[in-house]
Design a protein around this motif. Sequence first.
Motif, short mmCIF file in Angstrom:
data_model
loop_
_atom_site.label_atom_id
_atom_site.label_comp_id
_atom_site.label_asym_id
_atom_site.label_seq_id
_atom_site.Cartn_x
_atom_site.Cartn_y
_atom_site.Cartn_z
N SER A 85 0.85 -1.19 0.00
CA SER A 85 0.00 0.00 0.00
C SER A 85 0.89 1.24 0.00
O SER A 85 1.75 1.39 0.87
CB SER A 85 -0.88 -0.03 1.25
OG SER A 85 -1.67 1.12 1.37
N LYS A 144 -1.11 -0.97 -4.46
CA LYS A 144 -2.30 -0.18 -4.09
C LYS A 144 -1.88 1.25 -3.85
O LYS A 144 -0.93 1.52 -3.13
CB LYS A 144 -2.91 -0.79 -2.82
CG LYS A 144 -3.83 0.12 -2.01
CD LYS A 144 -4.62 -0.66 -0.99
CE LYS A 144 -4.85 0.11 0.29
NZ LYS A 144 -5.60 -0.70 1.29
N LYS A 157 -3.12 5.13 -2.64
CA LYS A 157 -4.12 5.93 -1.96
C LYS A 157 -4.51 7.10 -2.85
O LYS A 157 -3.63 7.73 -3.48
CB LYS A 157 -3.56 6.45 -0.63
CG LYS A 157 -3.24 5.34 0.38
CD LYS A 157 -4.49 4.74 0.95
CE LYS A 157 -4.19 3.78 2.10
NZ LYS A 157 -5.41 3.20 2.67
N ASP A 207 -7.28 3.06 -3.36
CA ASP A 207 -8.03 3.10 -2.09
C ASP A 207 -8.34 4.55 -1.74
O ASP A 207 -7.44 5.35 -1.53
CB ASP A 207 -7.20 2.45 -0.97
CG ASP A 207 -7.95 2.34 0.35
OD1 ASP A 207 -9.13 2.79 0.41
OD2 ASP A 207 -7.38 1.80 1.32
N ASN A 265 -10.42 5.55 0.86
CA ASN A 265 -10.72 5.78 2.28
C ASN A 265 -11.88 6.76 2.47
O ASN A 265 -11.79 7.74 3.23
CB ASN A 265 -9.48 6.24 3.06
CG ASN A 265 -8.47 5.12 3.26
OD1 ASN A 265 -7.39 5.13 2.67
ND2 ASN A 265 -8.81 4.14 4.07
N ASP A 325 -14.06 -1.68 2.66
CA ASP A 325 -13.15 -1.80 3.80
C ASP A 325 -13.90 -1.24 5.02
O ASP A 325 -14.58 -2.00 5.75
CB ASP A 325 -11.85 -1.02 3.49
CG ASP A 325 -10.89 -0.88 4.66
OD1 ASP A 325 -11.23 -1.28 5.78
OD2 ASP A 325 -9.77 -0.34 4.47
N LYS A 374 -10.29 -6.74 7.53
CA LYS A 374 -9.28 -6.41 8.55
C LYS A 374 -9.76 -7.04 9.84
O LYS A 374 -10.79 -6.62 10.39
CB LYS A 374 -9.15 -4.90 8.73
CG LYS A 374 -8.41 -4.22 7.60
CD LYS A 374 -8.18 -2.77 7.89
CE LYS A 374 -7.62 -2.10 6.64
NZ LYS A 374 -7.71 -0.64 6.73
N GLY A 402 -4.64 -4.31 6.09
CA GLY A 402 -3.64 -4.06 7.13
C GLY A 402 -3.81 -2.69 7.75
O GLY A 402 -4.46 -1.81 7.20
N MET A 403 -3.22 -2.51 8.92
CA MET A 403 -3.17 -1.23 9.64
C MET A 403 -1.73 -0.96 10.05
O MET A 403 -1.48 -0.48 11.15
CB MET A 403 -4.05 -1.29 10.88
CG MET A 403 -5.51 -1.61 10.63
SD MET A 403 -6.48 -0.14 10.28
CE MET A 403 -6.33 0.76 11.81
N LEU A 404 -0.79 -1.27 9.15
CA LEU A 404 0.64 -1.07 9.45
C LEU A 404 1.03 -1.76 10.75
O LEU A 404 1.83 -1.23 11.53
CB LEU A 404 0.96 0.43 9.53
CG LEU A 404 0.46 1.33 8.40
CD1 LEU A 404 0.69 2.80 8.74
CD2 LEU A 404 1.14 1.00 7.07
N ASP A 413 -2.89 -6.79 2.05
CA ASP A 413 -2.10 -5.61 2.45
C ASP A 413 -1.22 -5.98 3.64
O ASP A 413 -1.33 -5.40 4.73
CB ASP A 413 -3.02 -4.47 2.88
CG ASP A 413 -3.28 -3.46 1.78
OD1 ASP A 413 -2.67 -3.58 0.71
OD2 ASP A 413 -4.08 -2.54 2.01
N TYR A 440 7.97 -1.42 6.93
CA TYR A 440 7.38 -0.67 8.04
C TYR A 440 8.40 -0.20 9.08
O TYR A 440 8.37 0.96 9.49
CB TYR A 440 6.34 -1.54 8.78
CG TYR A 440 5.28 -2.15 7.90
CD1 TYR A 440 4.15 -1.41 7.53
CD2 TYR A 440 5.39 -3.45 7.44
CE1 TYR A 440 3.16 -1.97 6.73
CE2 TYR A 440 4.40 -4.03 6.64
CZ TYR A 440 3.29 -3.28 6.29
OH TYR A 440 2.33 -3.84 5.49
O1 OSB Z 1 -7.41 1.80 4.33
O2 OSB Z 1 -6.34 0.02 4.10
C1 OSB Z 1 -6.47 1.10 4.65
C2 OSB Z 1 -3.47 1.69 6.99
C3 OSB Z 1 -4.08 2.35 8.03
C4 OSB Z 1 -5.44 2.63 7.96
C5 OSB Z 1 -6.17 2.25 6.82
C6 OSB Z 1 -5.56 1.57 5.78
C7 OSB Z 1 -4.19 1.31 5.85
C8 OSB Z 1 -3.41 0.68 4.77
C9 OSB Z 1 -2.12 0.00 5.18
O3 OSB Z 1 -3.71 0.76 3.60
C10 OSB Z 1 -1.88 -1.34 4.63
C11 OSB Z 1 -0.72 -2.02 5.36
O4 OSB Z 1 -0.85 -2.34 6.57
O5 OSB Z 1 0.31 -2.22 4.74
#
Ligand code: OSB
Length: 382
Positions: free
Chosen positions: A147, A173, A175, A200, A202, A250, A274, A302-304, A327, A334
């Motif tokens: 991402s 991916k 943003k 993405d 969001n 998402d 997620k 993912g959320m990093l 993701d 990271y």
């Molecule tokens: O929308 O997918 C998302 C990270 C934090 C909050 C929302 C998102 C994301 C990512 C990160 O896209 C993906 C990753 O963990 O590599």
Amino acid sequence: MMRAITIKNITLHPVALELVEKLRTSFGEEPYKTAVLAEVETSEGVIGWGESSLEIRPGYSYETMGSGLHILREFLVPALLGQTISDPTAVPTLLAETRGHPLTKAGLEAAVWDAWAKSNGVALAQAFAHFLPAAHQPRGYASVGVSIGIKPSVEKTLETIRLRLSQGYKRIKLKIQPGWDVELARGVRAALPDIMLMLDANSAYTLADAEHLKQLDEFNLLMIEQPLGYNDIYEHSKLQPQLRTPVCLDESIHSADDVRLALALGACRIINLKPGRVSGYTQSLAIYKVCVENQTPLWIGGMLETGVGRAANLAFASLPGVTLPCDISATDRYFAPDITEPPFVIRPDSTIAPASGLGIGVEVVRARVQAAAQQWETNKPY
Ligand code: OSB
Ligand code: MG
């Protein structure tokens, strides 16, 4: 026959880690990767780890580091302490008196999954498969992508994409947000016509942008993730029929019921799962089953996450019903270093092998957890 565990002790570790590359999204950029790590100890002395992947600001979710710590300390930890748990799918019921707060609950549930899997001598992927039909044995690998955040220019974006492609990532991916969408896709496609590309948003658009979003159809995108409202399903059902590009939800998906509703209304063709957003792996298994029944393409978002959350997500992503690249990138995308060892590495076929040990399968390096806890204490904004 699997053994029950009794929860003797729970320690919370709020942490902040420096990111190697920050992620700018339509809702902003976080200064650190933050999380609350839950450390669960059983009556037999087995330790389980889980990650509540909470952010500082309520941008992606209404939950924050502040709300999560409050809810954990006052409500969730007391509800689990001393409990004998036959298996981790019993945890949601034990936490049900607290409504909402899925990211927060998920970390605690994940720690119980880890402790239970370790107590029963199995890897986490095996523990998940225990609750699925026999055909759903883990594959031993997770197919992944990367991402990439909003950059100052198409050129800078292309630089990052080329780096990631050279490292082995086959699904990219990007943003997007209003003003950073069609021209970005056009520029990237002109330079790299054949890569597996998705966007993405969001939740940055409204249904009034449908005509604008239709322009993205010409770029052969794998999907567009969450274009409309962060809790919306209805308006996505009005958008999807107007696009050739598959919509993936998402933010809007919190439960298996939400998936059923979204599919019944035709709001999307793909699901981003997620585990944190849906309150943990028990609800994730329910969503997995709905997607398998409906033959709906599914991937793990993912959320990093730190290595604790990443290890568990990789285990889940290795299940065969997860059909699209996830993701979940390698550790070096990271952190340098992460709080767990060994690092996860990307392989040339765009896969990552889950850790092979018991439970989450990685070692939590306590000195690094302490350093990250110190980083949180020093930098916490509230
Ligand atoms: O929308 O997918 C998302 C990270 C934090 C909050 C929302 C998102 C994301 C990512 C990160 O896209 C993906 C990753 O963990 O590599
Ligand atoms: Mg997303």
